[in-house]
Motif scaffolding. Sequence first.
Motif, PDB file in Angstrom:
ATOM      1  N   UNK A 172      -7.365 -25.373   6.903  1.00  0.00           N
ATOM      2  CA  UNK A 172      -6.568 -24.508   6.040  1.00  0.00           C
ATOM      3  C   UNK A 172      -7.420 -23.340   5.529  1.00  0.00           C
ATOM      4  N   UNK A 173      -8.627 -23.723   5.163  1.00  0.00           N
ATOM      5  CA  UNK A 173      -9.547 -22.696   4.667  1.00  0.00           C
ATOM      6  C   UNK A 173      -9.824 -21.637   5.739  1.00  0.00           C
ATOM      7  N   UNK A 174     -10.054 -22.102   6.966  1.00  0.00           N
ATOM      8  CA  UNK A 174     -10.272 -21.160   8.069  1.00  0.00           C
ATOM      9  C   UNK A 174      -9.037 -20.286   8.298  1.00  0.00           C
ATOM     10  N   UNK A 175      -7.905 -20.945   8.213  1.00  0.00           N
ATOM     11  CA  UNK A 175      -6.649 -20.203   8.395  1.00  0.00           C
ATOM     12  C   UNK A 175      -6.501 -19.145   7.301  1.00  0.00           C
ATOM     13  N   UNK A 176      -6.763 -19.536   6.069  1.00  0.00           N
ATOM     14  CA  UNK A 176      -6.682 -18.585   4.962  1.00  0.00           C
ATOM     15  C   UNK A 176      -7.706 -17.463   5.124  1.00  0.00           C
ATOM     16  N   UNK A 177      -8.870 -17.860   5.598  1.00  0.00           N
ATOM     17  CA  UNK A 177      -9.902 -16.849   5.844  1.00  0.00           C
ATOM     18  C   UNK A 177      -9.447 -15.854   6.906  1.00  0.00           C
ATOM     19  N   UNK A 178      -8.844 -16.331   7.955  1.00  0.00           N
ATOM     20  CA  UNK A 178      -8.330 -15.450   9.010  1.00  0.00           C
ATOM     21  C   UNK A 178      -7.224 -14.542   8.464  1.00  0.00           C
ATOM     22  N   UNK A 179      -6.344 -15.138   7.660  1.00  0.00           N
ATOM     23  CA  UNK A 179      -5.290 -14.342   7.029  1.00  0.00           C
ATOM     24  C   UNK A 179      -5.901 -13.245   6.159  1.00  0.00           C
ATOM     25  N   UNK A 180      -6.885 -13.654   5.380  1.00  0.00           N
ATOM     26  CA  UNK A 180      -7.553 -12.700   4.510  1.00  0.00           C
ATOM     27  C   UNK A 180      -8.193 -11.570   5.318  1.00  0.00           C
ATOM     28  N   UNK A 181      -8.859 -11.942   6.407  1.00  0.00           N
ATOM     29  CA  UNK A 181      -9.469 -10.913   7.266  1.00  0.00           C
ATOM     30  C   UNK A 181      -8.404  -9.987   7.849  1.00  0.00           C
ATOM     31  N   UNK A 182      -7.308 -10.592   8.270  1.00  0.00           N
ATOM     32  CA  UNK A 182      -6.226  -9.789   8.824  1.00  0.00           C
ATOM     33  C   UNK A 182      -5.677  -8.816   7.778  1.00  0.00           C
ATOM     34  N   UNK A 183      -5.449  -9.338   6.569  1.00  0.00           N
ATOM     35  CA  UNK A 183      -4.942  -8.488   5.492  1.00  0.00           C
ATOM     36  C   UNK A 183      -5.946  -7.390   5.131  1.00  0.00           C
ATOM     37  N   UNK A 184      -7.212  -7.727   5.151  1.00  0.00           N
ATOM     38  CA  UNK A 184      -8.243  -6.715   4.903  1.00  0.00           C
ATOM     39  C   UNK A 184      -8.190  -5.607   5.956  1.00  0.00           C
ATOM     40  N   UNK A 185      -8.070  -5.995   7.186  1.00  0.00           N
ATOM     41  CA  UNK A 185      -7.979  -5.017   8.275  1.00  0.00           C
ATOM     42  C   UNK A 185      -6.734  -4.146   8.105  1.00  0.00           C
ATOM     43  N   UNK A 186      -5.635  -4.807   7.768  1.00  0.00           N
ATOM     44  CA  UNK A 186      -4.389  -4.078   7.555  1.00  0.00           C
ATOM     45  C   UNK A 186      -4.544  -3.082   6.398  1.00  0.00           C
ATOM     46  N   UNK A 187      -5.164  -3.547   5.343  1.00  0.00           N
ATOM     47  CA  UNK A 187      -5.394  -2.690   4.185  1.00  0.00           C
ATOM     48  C   UNK A 187      -6.283  -1.498   4.561  1.00  0.00           C
ATOM     49  N   UNK A 188      -7.328  -1.765   5.330  1.00  0.00           N
ATOM     50  CA  UNK A 188      -8.212  -0.664   5.781  1.00  0.00           C
ATOM     51  C   UNK A 188      -7.437   0.349   6.606  1.00  0.00           C
ATOM     52  N   UNK A 189      -6.603  -0.133   7.489  1.00  0.00           N
ATOM     53  CA  UNK A 189      -5.803   0.758   8.337  1.00  0.00           C
ATOM     54  C   UNK A 189      -4.854   1.596   7.473  1.00  0.00           C
ATOM     55  N   UNK A 190      -4.208   0.940   6.513  1.00  0.00           N
ATOM     56  CA  UNK A 190      -3.288   1.661   5.628  1.00  0.00           C
ATOM     57  C   UNK A 190      -4.035   2.701   4.800  1.00  0.00           C
ATOM     58  N   UNK A 191      -5.208   2.340   4.329  1.00  0.00           N
ATOM     59  CA  UNK A 191      -6.022   3.290   3.577  1.00  0.00           C
ATOM     60  C   UNK A 191      -6.404   4.488   4.439  1.00  0.00           C
ATOM     61  N   UNK A 192      -6.826   4.179   5.655  1.00  0.00           N
ATOM     62  CA  UNK A 192      -7.184   5.278   6.569  1.00  0.00           C
ATOM     63  C   UNK A 192      -5.981   6.172   6.834  1.00  0.00           C
ATOM     64  N   UNK A 193      -4.834   5.560   7.048  1.00  0.00           N
ATOM     65  CA  UNK A 193      -3.617   6.341   7.298  1.00  0.00           C
ATOM     66  C   UNK A 193      -3.261   7.204   6.086  1.00  0.00           C
ATOM     67  N   UNK A 194      -3.401   6.603   4.902  1.00  0.00           N
ATOM     68  CA  UNK A 194      -3.097   7.353   3.692  1.00  0.00           C
ATOM     69  C   UNK A 194      -4.057   8.538   3.546  1.00  0.00           C
ATOM     70  N   UNK A 195      -5.322   8.279   3.784  1.00  0.00           N
ATOM     71  CA  UNK A 195      -6.328   9.353   3.705  1.00  0.00           C
ATOM     72  C   UNK A 195      -6.049  10.421   4.755  1.00  0.00           C
ATOM     73  N   UNK A 196      -5.691   9.977   5.944  1.00  0.00           N
ATOM     74  CA  UNK A 196      -5.363  10.937   7.001  1.00  0.00           C
ATOM     75  C   UNK A 196      -4.158  11.790   6.619  1.00  0.00           C
ATOM     76  N   UNK A 197      -3.155  11.157   6.053  1.00  0.00           N
ATOM     77  CA  UNK A 197      -1.971  11.909   5.614  1.00  0.00           C
ATOM     78  C   UNK A 197      -2.330  12.927   4.533  1.00  0.00           C
ATOM     79  N   UNK A 198      -3.134  12.498   3.594  1.00  0.00           N
ATOM     80  CA  UNK A 198      -3.554  13.429   2.545  1.00  0.00           C
ATOM     81  C   UNK A 198      -4.360  14.583   3.141  1.00  0.00           C
ATOM     82  N   UNK A 199      -5.210  14.257   4.081  1.00  0.00           N
ATOM     83  CA  UNK A 199      -5.992  15.307   4.755  1.00  0.00           C
ATOM     84  C   UNK A 199      -5.089  16.290   5.493  1.00  0.00           C
ATOM     85  N   UNK A 200      -4.069  15.747   6.152  1.00  0.00           N
ATOM     86  CA  UNK A 200      -3.130  16.632   6.843  1.00  0.00           C
ATOM     87  C   UNK A 200      -2.410  17.546   5.867  1.00  0.00           C
ATOM     88  N   UNK A 201      -1.995  16.966   4.732  1.00  0.00           N
ATOM     89  CA  UNK A 201      -1.324  17.777   3.725  1.00  0.00           C
ATOM     90  C   UNK A 201      -2.249  18.874   3.220  1.00  0.00           C
TER      91      UNK A 201
END
Length: 145
Positions: free
Chosen positions: A22-51
Amino acid sequence: MKDKILLMKRKILLKNKILLMKNKCLLMKHKFLLMKHKILLKNKILLENKKLLMKNKILLKHKILLTKHRILLMKHKILLMRHRILLMKNKILLMKNRHLLIKNKILLMRHKILLMILMPNLMTNMCQPKQNLRLRVIHHRTNLF
Protein backbone atom coordinates in the motif's frame (compact mmCIF):
# COMPACT_ATOMS: atom_id res chain seq x y z
CA MET A 1 1.97 -22.45 21.29
CA LYS A 2 4.85 -22.11 19.04
CA ASP A 3 2.54 -22.60 16.18
CA LYS A 4 0.35 -19.81 17.34
CA ILE A 5 3.30 -17.51 17.67
CA LEU A 6 4.49 -18.52 14.24
CA LEU A 7 1.06 -17.95 12.82
CA MET A 8 0.90 -14.57 14.49
CA LYS A 9 4.29 -13.71 13.10
CA ARG A 10 3.16 -14.72 9.64
CA LYS A 11 0.02 -12.62 9.96
CA ILE A 12 2.06 -9.68 11.08
CA LEU A 13 4.49 -10.28 8.25
CA LEU A 14 1.65 -10.51 5.79
CA LYS A 15 0.10 -7.34 7.11
CA ASN A 16 3.47 -5.69 6.87
CA LYS A 17 3.80 -6.81 3.26
CA ILE A 18 0.31 -5.54 2.51
CA LEU A 19 1.09 -2.25 4.23
CA LEU A 20 4.36 -2.07 2.36
CA MET A 21 2.55 -2.65 -0.92
CA LYS A 22 0.00 0.00 0.00
CA ASN A 23 2.83 2.29 0.91
CA LYS A 24 4.52 1.64 -2.43
CA CYS A 25 1.25 2.23 -4.19
CA LEU A 26 0.74 5.50 -2.34
CA LEU A 27 4.30 6.46 -3.11
CA MET A 28 3.71 5.82 -6.81
CA LYS A 29 0.49 7.83 -6.66
CA HIS A 30 2.34 10.62 -4.94
CA LYS A 31 5.08 10.55 -7.59
CA PHE A 32 2.47 10.59 -10.31
CA LEU A 33 0.67 13.53 -8.72
CA LEU A 34 3.98 15.35 -8.33
CA MET A 35 4.74 14.85 -12.00
CA LYS A 36 1.26 16.01 -12.91
CA HIS A 37 1.67 19.06 -10.71
CA LYS A 38 5.04 19.85 -12.32
CA ILE A 39 3.51 19.57 -15.78
CA LEU A 40 0.61 21.83 -14.80
CA LEU A 41 3.02 24.34 -13.32
CA LYS A 42 5.11 24.31 -16.46
CA ASN A 43 2.00 24.75 -18.58
CA LYS A 44 0.83 27.62 -16.41
CA ILE A 45 4.24 29.28 -16.63
CA LEU A 46 4.29 28.73 -20.37
CA LEU A 47 0.85 30.29 -20.72
CA GLU A 48 1.90 33.29 -18.68
CA ASN A 49 5.03 33.61 -20.80
CA LYS A 50 2.94 33.51 -23.95
CA LYS A 51 0.67 36.20 -22.58
CA LEU A 52 3.65 38.33 -21.68
CA LEU A 53 5.14 37.76 -25.11
CA MET A 54 1.91 38.87 -26.74
CA LYS A 55 1.83 41.98 -24.57
CA ASN A 56 5.44 42.67 -25.54
CA LYS A 57 4.59 42.31 -29.21
CA ILE A 58 1.68 44.70 -28.85
CA LEU A 59 3.87 47.17 -26.98
CA LEU A 60 6.54 46.87 -29.65
CA LYS A 61 4.00 47.53 -32.39
CA HIS A 62 2.75 50.49 -30.41
CA LYS A 63 6.28 51.85 -30.10
CA ILE A 64 6.85 51.40 -33.81
CA LEU A 65 3.60 53.19 -34.58
CA LEU A 66 4.57 55.98 -32.22
CA THR A 67 7.92 56.44 -33.92
CA LYS A 68 6.23 56.41 -37.32
CA HIS A 69 3.79 59.01 -36.05
CA ARG A 70 6.66 61.14 -34.77
CA ILE A 71 8.42 60.86 -38.13
CA LEU A 72 5.22 61.89 -39.91
CA LEU A 73 4.83 64.81 -37.54
CA MET A 74 8.38 65.93 -38.29
CA LYS A 75 7.75 65.62 -42.03
CA HIS A 76 4.58 67.63 -41.59
CA LYS A 77 6.47 70.31 -39.70
CA ILE A 78 9.09 70.42 -42.44
CA LEU A 79 6.36 70.74 -45.07
CA LEU A 80 4.75 73.50 -43.07
CA MET A 81 8.04 75.35 -42.89
CA ARG A 82 8.52 74.95 -46.65
CA HIS A 83 5.01 76.21 -47.19
CA ARG A 84 5.72 79.25 -45.04
CA ILE A 85 8.93 79.90 -46.95
CA LEU A 86 7.05 79.62 -50.24
CA LEU A 87 4.39 81.97 -48.91
CA MET A 88 7.04 84.50 -47.99
CA LYS A 89 8.64 84.16 -51.42
CA ASN A 90 5.23 84.60 -52.97
CA LYS A 91 4.65 87.76 -50.94
CA ILE A 92 8.02 89.09 -52.04
CA LEU A 93 7.19 88.33 -55.67
CA LEU A 94 3.83 90.02 -55.25
CA MET A 95 5.52 93.11 -53.89
CA LYS A 96 7.97 93.09 -56.79
CA ASN A 97 5.09 92.64 -59.19
CA ARG A 98 3.25 95.61 -57.66
CA HIS A 99 6.40 97.64 -57.89
CA LEU A 100 6.81 96.71 -61.56
CA LEU A 101 3.16 97.50 -62.21
CA ILE A 102 3.60 100.95 -60.73
CA LYS A 103 6.74 101.45 -62.83
CA ASN A 104 4.84 100.27 -65.88
CA LYS A 105 2.00 102.71 -65.19
CA ILE A 106 4.50 105.51 -64.80
CA LEU A 107 6.16 104.58 -68.08
CA LEU A 108 2.76 104.38 -69.77
CA MET A 109 1.89 107.82 -68.52
CA ARG A 110 5.20 109.17 -69.80
CA HIS A 111 4.61 107.49 -73.11
CA LYS A 112 1.12 108.99 -73.36
CA ILE A 113 2.45 112.41 -72.48
CA LEU A 114 5.17 112.09 -75.09
CA LEU A 115 2.60 110.98 -77.64
CA MET A 116 0.42 113.94 -76.83
CA ILE A 117 3.39 116.21 -77.31
CA LEU A 118 4.44 114.51 -80.52
CA MET A 119 0.97 114.13 -81.96
CA PRO A 120 0.78 117.54 -83.65
CA ASN A 121 4.09 116.83 -85.37
CA LEU A 122 2.81 113.52 -86.58
CA MET A 123 -0.26 115.09 -88.11
CA THR A 124 1.81 117.58 -90.05
CA ASN A 125 4.24 114.92 -91.19
CA MET A 126 1.46 112.72 -92.53
CA CYS A 127 0.89 115.12 -95.36
CA GLN A 128 4.33 114.47 -96.81
CA PRO A 129 4.24 111.67 -99.40
CA LYS A 130 7.53 109.87 -98.60
CA GLN A 131 6.92 109.26 -94.94
CA ASN A 132 3.25 108.61 -95.24
CA LEU A 133 3.36 104.82 -94.77
CA ARG A 134 5.73 104.91 -91.86
CA LEU A 135 3.76 107.58 -90.06
CA ARG A 136 0.50 105.74 -90.52
CA VAL A 137 1.99 102.75 -88.77
CA ILE A 138 3.19 104.97 -85.94
CA HIS A 139 -0.18 106.68 -85.82
CA HIS A 140 -1.93 103.32 -85.74
CA ARG A 141 0.25 102.24 -82.83
CA THR A 142 -0.52 105.41 -80.96
CA ASN A 143 -4.24 104.80 -81.24
CA LEU A 144 -3.80 101.59 -79.31
CA PHE A 145 -2.93 103.59 -76.24
